[in-house]
Every structure is written in C-alpha cells, then in structure tokens.
Design a protein around this motif. Structure first.
Motif, PDB file in Angstrom:
ATOM      1  N   LEU A  18       0.851  -1.183   0.000  1.00 15.19           N
ATOM      2  CA  LEU A  18       0.000   0.000   0.000  1.00 15.19           C
ATOM      3  C   LEU A  18       0.888   1.234   0.000  1.00 15.19           C
ATOM      4  N   GLU A  23      -2.543   7.488  -1.142  1.00 14.03           N
ATOM      5  CA  GLU A  23      -3.750   7.753  -0.350  1.00 14.03           C
ATOM      6  C   GLU A  23      -3.823   9.229   0.044  1.00 14.03           C
ATOM      7  N   GLU A 152      -6.530   1.931   5.679  1.00 15.22           N
ATOM      8  CA  GLU A 152      -5.490   0.919   5.773  1.00 15.22           C
ATOM      9  C   GLU A 152      -6.069  -0.447   6.118  1.00 15.22           C
ATOM     10  N   LEU A 155      -7.341  -1.832   2.958  1.00 15.22           N
ATOM     11  CA  LEU A 155      -6.248  -2.148   2.048  1.00 15.22           C
ATOM     12  C   LEU A 155      -5.512  -3.410   2.486  1.00 15.22           C
ATOM     13  N   GLU A 158      -7.536  -6.308   1.491  1.00 18.00           N
ATOM     14  CA  GLU A 158      -7.441  -6.553   0.058  1.00 18.00           C
ATOM     15  C   GLU A 158      -6.124  -7.241  -0.299  1.00 18.00           C
ATOM     16  N   THR A 210      -5.627   0.828  -3.842  1.00 20.23           N
ATOM     17  CA  THR A 210      -5.820   2.160  -3.274  1.00 20.23           C
ATOM     18  C   THR A 210      -7.270   2.322  -2.832  1.00 20.23           C
ATOM     19  N   ALA A 211      -7.470   3.004  -1.732  1.00 19.48           N
ATOM     20  CA  ALA A 211      -8.808   3.263  -1.217  1.00 19.48           C
ATOM     21  C   ALA A 211      -9.280   4.663  -1.564  1.00 19.48           C
TER      22      ALA A 211
END
Length: 318
Positions: A18, A23, A152, A155, A158, A210-211
């Motif tokens: 990440l 972000e 986070e 992420l 994921e 990515t969120a």
C-alpha cells in the motif's frame, strides 16, 4: 491499452503493497475539489483548511483536474515497510528528486494547461521537489488521521485476499479478479500504447490497491520500481464481503466486524484498528443492540464476538 508481458519468473517478483502517499494525494484532491468519497465521506473542515498553506497549495496545483496525469515524482513506489516508514521513505524520495526531472514531468503533465504562479516560482528557484515534499508531509501528518486508519484496514484486507488468490490460482487469477481493467491472457492485446517485459530487467512489479486515490487505474512502468495501482472499490469482490458490508453499515463498523472472527475486548480492537477506545466502545454497543455481536465476561475483561446473525451477515454480503 497498456500491456505488461510477464515472464515465467514474474510470480516470484510480484509484491503487493500500500502507498501512503497515493492515499494522501487522493484525500488531498477530495479536499481541494470539495468532493466526497462514497465510502469514507468528505474531508473535515480542519483538513480543508490545510490547503491554505503555501506548500500544500502547491501540491494541489500539481494534481490534475479531471483525467490528467499526475507527475511521476509525486507518487514514488512504496518500500516494504510499515505505513509510517513507507510514508517517510516516499516523502524523502520526492524531496530528493532531481529538479530538472521534476520540471520535465510537470510540463508534460500540464499539457496545454497554463502553470500557476506558485508552480512557476518553484520551477524558477529550483525548490519544486522540496516544497512538494513539505506540502505532502504536512497533509499526511495533519490531514490523514481522520481516514487513513480505516482505509489501511480495507487495504490490508485486500492485500491478504490477493495473496490468498495468488497462492490458490496464481497471478492470473489475481489479475482477473481485482479490477476490470486488469486481465491475464495468453496473447497480448493488439492495441498497446506501452509494453514492458519483466524478463528484460524488471526487478519486481508492485501491485498497489488504493482506497482514496482513484477512480482510475494508475501505472508507472518506467524505472527500477514499476507499479500498477488500482482502486479497490471499483469492482465488487465476491470473495471479500468487506466491500459490500462497508457500504451497508459504514467503514468503522465493517472493520470491527471483520476483526471479530474471534472474541476480542474493546481495548484489543482499539489497538488493532488504531481507533480511539471511546469510538470502538460506541460502535460495539450499537452493533450488540442490533444483534450482530454477543458479549461475555471473563474475570475483569469483557469480550465481544460475532453472533450467528453477525456471522451470516459477514459471510453473505458481497
């Protein structure tokens, strides 16, 4: 279309990570545009006030409006480290960017769009990379606390899902599952704007969920640390119920349910999710009253775990 030719050695050279800076750029763009994320909401007023600081404003002006590209130096690849260390490393890399390189990237990304006086002054006096790094550092330290912990959690979930998919079905299964613009095929596509071959010098390919930085796919395939970044909410994940659950009951409660696969105290949840104890306690009590959690006591400790209804909800929503 961009095609990446993956060699037989690629599965061993792919790494999921990440990117705190991506972000941060995404949340900063939402603050600049007065926009709201469907999952995480809108930046708070105090966060938006950071945009009045000159170096933060400079980064805002470097970020494209609409579908334009972001200068590469603003989004370096993250190292394998904790989020805090990764952010420090990325910010240091931005700060150390060669000024001439940054200038070329800014001019290329701007296209026909005129540069602001702020950017022009930073280009003229050679301070663009240093000021961009300071602006991003300010926004990371003072503007991301409200959202990064929740992002986070999603992420990390994921990344865990992708690693499990890779273990069971290989890299092809992952690429076909994570984003509609990514796919795996035996033959390369006919229309190709850029091709890179992992067997000809690519040390590893980073895949970055990515969120907040989206909604489009982002690629950087030049240099020694190429990466592909994709928005995790762009495509529902049938094997990961957290996306649909997050939309239904909100990101904080969804993250708490996800962490209650075994009984935990509110203190444990607070530490694992990096949320205030009062916040966790409030949401846990609401979900207990709704029948999603069960409460038990062991000596001086109160534990919460999923009820049968909570387990059914977590398992059944995609």
């Amino acid at each position: 279309m961009i095609t990446v030719d993956l060699s037989v050695h690629t599965p061993a050279t792919i790494r999921w990570a990440l990117s705190p800076v991506l972000e941060t750029l995404g949340w900063l763009r939402l603050a600049r545009d007065g926009a709201s994320d469907p999952t995480y909401g809108a930046p708070a007023r105090a966060t938006k006030q950071l945009l009045s600081r000159p170096d933060v404003a400079l980064v805002c002006e470097l970020l494209p409006s609409g579908g334009g590209p972001t200068p590469d130096f603003l989004a370096p690849a993250p190292p394998a480290a904790t989020s805090t260390r990764a952010a420090e490393s990325q910010l240091a890399e931005i700060d150390n960017t060669d000024h001439a390189q940054a200038a070329v990237e800014v001019w290329a990304a701007s296209g026909d769009r005129p540069l602001s006086k702020n950017i022009t002054a930073a280009l003229r006096d050679g301070t663009l990379p240093a000021r961009a790094a300071r602006g991003l550092a300010t926004f990371w330290e003072e503007g991301m606390a409200e959202v990064f912990g929740l992002a986070e959690t999603a992420l990390r979930a994921e990344i865990s899902r992708c690693e499990q998919l890779a273990d069971s079905g290989g890299i092809g299964a992952v690429l076909n599952a994570i984003q509609e613009q990514l796919s795996w095929g035996d033959e390369p596509a006919n229309a190709c704007e850029h091709r890179t071959d992992t067997e000809s010098g690519m040390p590893e390919l980073l895949v970055i969920p990515t969120a907040l930085y989206g909604p489009r796919l982002t690629m950087r395939l030049q240099g020694t640390r190429p990466y592909v970044a994709y928005p995790i909410d762009a495509t529902p994940a049938p094997t990961d119920p957290i996306t649909g659950l997050r939309r239904l009951i909100g990101p904080t409660r969804a993250a708490i349910l996800r962490h209650l696969s075994s009984a935990r105290t509110t203190t444990e949840l607070s530490e694992e999710l990096r949320l205030a104890a009062a916040t966790v306690s409030y949401h846990v009590k609401v979900m207990q009253r709704a029948g999603l959690l069960e409460r038990s006591r062991q000596r001086h400790n109160v534990f919460y775990e999923l009820s049968p209804t909570g387990r059914q909800l977590l398992a059944g929503i995609s």
